[in-house]
Each structure stands twice: as structure tokens, then as C-alpha cells.
Design a protein around this motif. Sequence first.
Motif, PDB file in Angstrom:
ATOM      1  N   ASN A  65      29.909   3.550   2.914  1.00 25.37           N
ATOM      2  CA  ASN A  65      29.394   2.247   2.508  1.00 25.37           C
ATOM      3  C   ASN A  65      30.429   1.501   1.665  1.00 25.37           C
ATOM      4  N   TRP A  66      30.984   2.195   0.683  1.00 20.83           N
ATOM      5  CA  TRP A  66      31.986   1.602  -0.203  1.00 20.83           C
ATOM      6  C   TRP A  66      33.223   1.156   0.572  1.00 20.83           C
ATOM      7  N   ALA A  67      33.725   2.009   1.468  1.00 21.74           N
ATOM      8  CA  ALA A  67      34.928   1.681   2.227  1.00 21.74           C
ATOM      9  C   ALA A  67      34.696   0.485   3.146  1.00 21.74           C
ATOM     10  N   LEU A  68      33.555   0.457   3.823  1.00 17.14           N
ATOM     11  CA  LEU A  68      33.238  -0.686   4.680  1.00 17.14           C
ATOM     12  C   LEU A  68      33.207  -1.975   3.870  1.00 17.14           C
ATOM     13  N   ARG A  91      34.653  -2.687   0.961  1.00 18.50           N
ATOM     14  CA  ARG A  91      35.964  -3.103   0.472  1.00 18.50           C
ATOM     15  C   ARG A  91      36.847  -3.610   1.621  1.00 18.50           C
ATOM     16  N   GLN A  92      36.707  -3.027   2.799  1.00 19.85           N
ATOM     17  CA  GLN A  92      37.492  -3.504   3.947  1.00 19.85           C
ATOM     18  C   GLN A  92      37.011  -4.870   4.435  1.00 19.85           C
ATOM     19  N   GLN A  93      35.687  -5.079   4.404  1.00 15.23           N
ATOM     20  CA  GLN A  93      35.108  -6.292   4.969  1.00 15.23           C
ATOM     21  C   GLN A  93      34.931  -7.420   3.945  1.00 15.23           C
ATOM     22  N   GLY A  94      35.192  -7.129   2.667  1.00 15.96           N
ATOM     23  CA  GLY A  94      35.032  -8.150   1.644  1.00 15.96           C
ATOM     24  C   GLY A  94      33.599  -8.389   1.219  1.00 15.96           C
ATOM     25  N   TRP A  95      32.760  -7.340   1.319  1.00 16.07           N
ATOM     26  CA  TRP A  95      31.391  -7.462   0.844  1.00 16.07           C
ATOM     27  C   TRP A  95      31.334  -7.157  -0.652  1.00 16.07           C
ATOM     28  N   GLU A  96      30.435  -7.817  -1.376  1.00 14.93           N
ATOM     29  CA  GLU A  96      30.134  -7.410  -2.745  1.00 14.93           C
ATOM     30  C   GLU A  96      29.260  -6.162  -2.719  1.00 14.93           C
ATOM     31  N   ILE A  97      29.384  -5.341  -3.758  1.00 20.55           N
ATOM     32  CA  ILE A  97      28.615  -4.098  -3.852  1.00 20.55           C
ATOM     33  C   ILE A  97      27.724  -4.147  -5.084  1.00 20.55           C
ATOM     34  N   VAL A  98      26.433  -3.907  -4.867  1.00 14.95           N
ATOM     35  CA  VAL A  98      25.452  -3.810  -5.944  1.00 14.95           C
ATOM     36  C   VAL A  98      25.072  -2.338  -6.105  1.00 14.95           C
ATOM     37  N   LEU A  99      25.023  -1.869  -7.340  1.00 14.19           N
ATOM     38  CA  LEU A  99      24.518  -0.517  -7.600  1.00 14.19           C
ATOM     39  C   LEU A  99      23.075  -0.633  -8.073  1.00 14.19           C
ATOM     40  N   ARG A 100      22.170  -0.044  -7.303  1.00 13.50           N
ATOM     41  CA  ARG A 100      20.735  -0.086  -7.613  1.00 13.50           C
ATOM     42  C   ARG A 100      20.181   1.335  -7.626  1.00 13.50           C
ATOM     43  N   VAL A 101      19.657   1.744  -8.755  1.00 11.32           N
ATOM     44  CA  VAL A 101      19.047   3.066  -8.878  1.00 11.32           C
ATOM     45  C   VAL A 101      17.574   2.944  -8.514  1.00 11.32           C
ATOM     46  N   GLU A 102      17.160   3.643  -7.451  1.00 11.58           N
ATOM     47  CA  GLU A 102      15.789   3.527  -6.959  1.00 11.58           C
ATOM     48  C   GLU A 102      14.915   4.592  -7.624  1.00 11.58           C
ATOM     49  N   ASP A 103      14.293   4.189  -8.718  1.00 13.94           N
ATOM     50  CA  ASP A 103      13.632   5.128  -9.632  1.00 13.94           C
ATOM     51  C   ASP A 103      12.116   5.000  -9.662  1.00 13.94           C
ATOM     52  N   ARG A 149      23.801  -6.449   4.106  1.00 14.52           N
ATOM     53  CA  ARG A 149      24.506  -5.383   4.817  1.00 14.52           C
ATOM     54  C   ARG A 149      23.983  -4.056   4.276  1.00 14.52           C
ATOM     55  N   ILE A 150      23.377  -3.238   5.126  1.00 19.54           N
ATOM     56  CA  ILE A 150      22.750  -1.995   4.672  1.00 19.54           C
ATOM     57  C   ILE A 150      23.358  -0.825   5.425  1.00 19.54           C
ATOM     58  N   VAL A 151      23.946   0.097   4.671  1.00 15.24           N
ATOM     59  CA  VAL A 151      24.600   1.282   5.233  1.00 15.24           C
ATOM     60  C   VAL A 151      23.875   2.507   4.672  1.00 15.24           C
ATOM     61  N   ARG A 152      23.374   3.378   5.552  1.00 14.59           N
ATOM     62  CA  ARG A 152      22.618   4.549   5.096  1.00 14.59           C
ATOM     63  C   ARG A 152      22.490   5.547   6.235  1.00 14.59           C
ATOM     64  N   GLY A 153      21.817   6.681   5.959  1.00 13.52           N
ATOM     65  CA  GLY A 153      21.671   7.736   6.946  1.00 13.52           C
ATOM     66  C   GLY A 153      20.703   7.362   8.058  1.00 13.52           C
ATOM     67  N   ASP A 154      20.924   7.926   9.253  1.00 14.20           N
ATOM     68  CA  ASP A 154      20.078   7.550  10.380  1.00 14.20           C
ATOM     69  C   ASP A 154      18.702   8.200  10.363  1.00 14.20           C
ATOM     70  N   ASP A 173      38.109   4.070   9.477  1.00 18.20           N
ATOM     71  CA  ASP A 173      37.936   3.240  10.670  1.00 18.20           C
ATOM     72  C   ASP A 173      36.544   3.542  11.223  1.00 18.20           C
ATOM     73  N   LEU A 174      35.650   2.568  11.173  1.00 14.72           N
ATOM     74  CA  LEU A 174      34.278   2.786  11.637  1.00 14.72           C
ATOM     75  C   LEU A 174      34.240   3.251  13.084  1.00 14.72           C
ATOM     76  N   ALA A 175      35.199   2.801  13.891  1.00 15.81           N
ATOM     77  CA  ALA A 175      35.213   3.185  15.305  1.00 15.81           C
ATOM     78  C   ALA A 175      35.456   4.682  15.490  1.00 15.81           C
ATOM     79  N   LYS A 176      36.073   5.337  14.491  1.00 20.83           N
ATOM     80  CA  LYS A 176      36.357   6.775  14.579  1.00 20.83           C
ATOM     81  C   LYS A 176      35.207   7.637  14.068  1.00 20.83           C
ATOM     82  N   LEU A 177      34.208   7.017  13.450  1.00 21.65           N
ATOM     83  CA  LEU A 177      33.101   7.784  12.871  1.00 21.65           C
ATOM     84  C   LEU A 177      32.337   8.510  13.973  1.00 21.65           C
TER      85      LEU A 177
END
Length: 313
Positions: free
Chosen positions: A25-28, A30-42, A201-206, A292-296
Motif C-alpha cells: 500500500n505504501w509503495a503504491l 509513493r509511486q503514484q503520488g497518493w496521500e497516505i492517512v494512518l487510521r487506527v480502527e479501534d 484508493r483502497i489496498v488490502r487483503g483479498d 512493480d504491481l505487475a510482478k505481484l
Amino acid sequence: MPRTRLAPSPTGALHLGNARSFLVNWALARQQGWEIVLRVEDLDGPRVKAGANEEAIDVLQWLGIDWDAGPFTQRSDLAPYRAALEQLAAQGDVYPCRCTRKEIEAASLSAPHGDEHELRYPGTCRPATPTPLPPEALEQSGVAWRLRVPDGTTTFIDHVAGEHIHNIAATTGDFLVATKEGLPSYQLAVVVDDARQGIDRIVRGDDLLGSTHRQLLLQHRLGIAPPPAYYHLPLVVGADGRRLAKRHGDSRISLYRDLGVTPERIIGLLAQWCGLGPRRNLSATEFLAAFDLAKLPRQPITFTAQDDAWLRA
């Protein structure tokens, strides 16, 4: 500017599978120029571990992962969830439910939903027709609130998993949007938080592909548009093919750190799991340059005893 979020849950320590998702998520971002929010889901009160918030933040920083806003917590302000629930009630989209889990288990012939935490609801308390309710109706004690789910399938296109088709009515039925303790469910909270924090933009497990259909339904009912872009990553699993967990041994990042394993060693293993070639020590910055997302890999990654031995070597 596009925005994503890192959203650890303080129900346990971050393990290698969590770390891989956060690193991708972080790498995508930083590569794509997205802002990152840290949210603790408590919000999952009974399962929240003391000190887990702080530990999750510390581990992310130790790995070299950073963010642009936050950390934010959910319990610090429940008003936005209440407003969303009042809107759903006024539209006749929700209804009160007094059923216990045991009663649902007894009434349902279905197996648990794929997230292992929610059974299919058989509709015991569902009114025959939608009933708009005023805000004061939500003050009833000892009731949960469920969203009326339509029959049929829904479809969305994921940037990793491709087209995904799901039938909410057949898998979970009318799902929870608020608990008997008066707290929003995960499904409602994540939709409200993503909307008010501008997350698109949401990146997480399938393992959360099915949840995405519920969240898209909630977005529609709440008038939230357009929907976010989704990137669901294949999971890290144990030898039995199940999602990495305690049953597979201790894979906590904090354990390896306490053993003297470096973040570069851990990121090196995660990089191999992301299709970046043979494992070798890598910093977060080096991972970012190589990712490289294409290599994932598009299939689950199995955490083996050999992986554990390499980390400890």
C-alpha cells in the motif's frame, strides 16, 4: 490528490502478512503520488489489546513506512457514524434486530461467512416492508441494527483481482451496521471514515473482497460517489492454506525485532513475496524503487518454516 489509508486494527500485533499489505500500500502510494492517512480502527472493543495502537504505529515506523496525516482513531468521535445510521433509518434501509449469535446459528443452515466472524442472517427480525424511522428509534436498548440487502449479485472491477461477482443476500444476508453496544459495525465505520477522510484508493487483503460489495451497497445508500478504486492483494497463508494467524506459529513483526532481526531482513522476505526476485536484505526505500504491481503474484503466498529460518539466520 488521490488518498489511501493504512488502517491497522489494535486487536493483535502486526504479523508478516499485515506487513506485506501495508508495505505494498505504501509503495503504491509513493509511486503514484497518493496521500497516505494512518487510521487506527479501534471499534472492536472486546478484541482490542491494550497498547496495540502504539505498537502498530511503532512497527510501521521501524519498517520505514511513513504517512502524511494521522494517526486518527475511530472511538475519538462517534458522531459521524450516528449521522449515517440516522440517514439509513430515515430512508427505511435499516431495522432493529434482537437475535443472539446462538439464535442465528440455530436458524441458519449456512456456514459462516468467509471472514469467519459473521454468519448469514436468516431474516428473523426483518419487517415485511421498509419502514422509515426517526432518530429517536435508534435509542432502543439491547438491539442491533441491520441493513436490508436486495436479492441478486453485484459486480465490481478490482485493480488486482479483476472482476468480482458476489451475492450478499446469499452469503451474509442483512448485515450489521450497528451493534447492541451502540457502536457502528466495521462495514459502516469504514465507509463513513473513507468518505469523510477523502479515501479513494483502497489496498488490502483479498479476504475482504466480499466485504467490498457490502461497502459499495452502503456507499450507494448513503449517497457516496464515486466509489473508491480497490486493490485486493492475495493473502499470506499458512501451510494449511488458511490466512496467516496464531495457529501457524508466531509471525509477529515485534517477535522478530526482539530477536534482533533487522527491518531490511523482513522487507527482503516481503519483497520476494511480491515477485521482486530472490530474497535479500532491502530497505523500505529500496523496496519502493523496485516494486512493480505487475510482478505481484496473483495467488496466495505460503509462509514456510524455511522463511522463518531465513529471517532468523
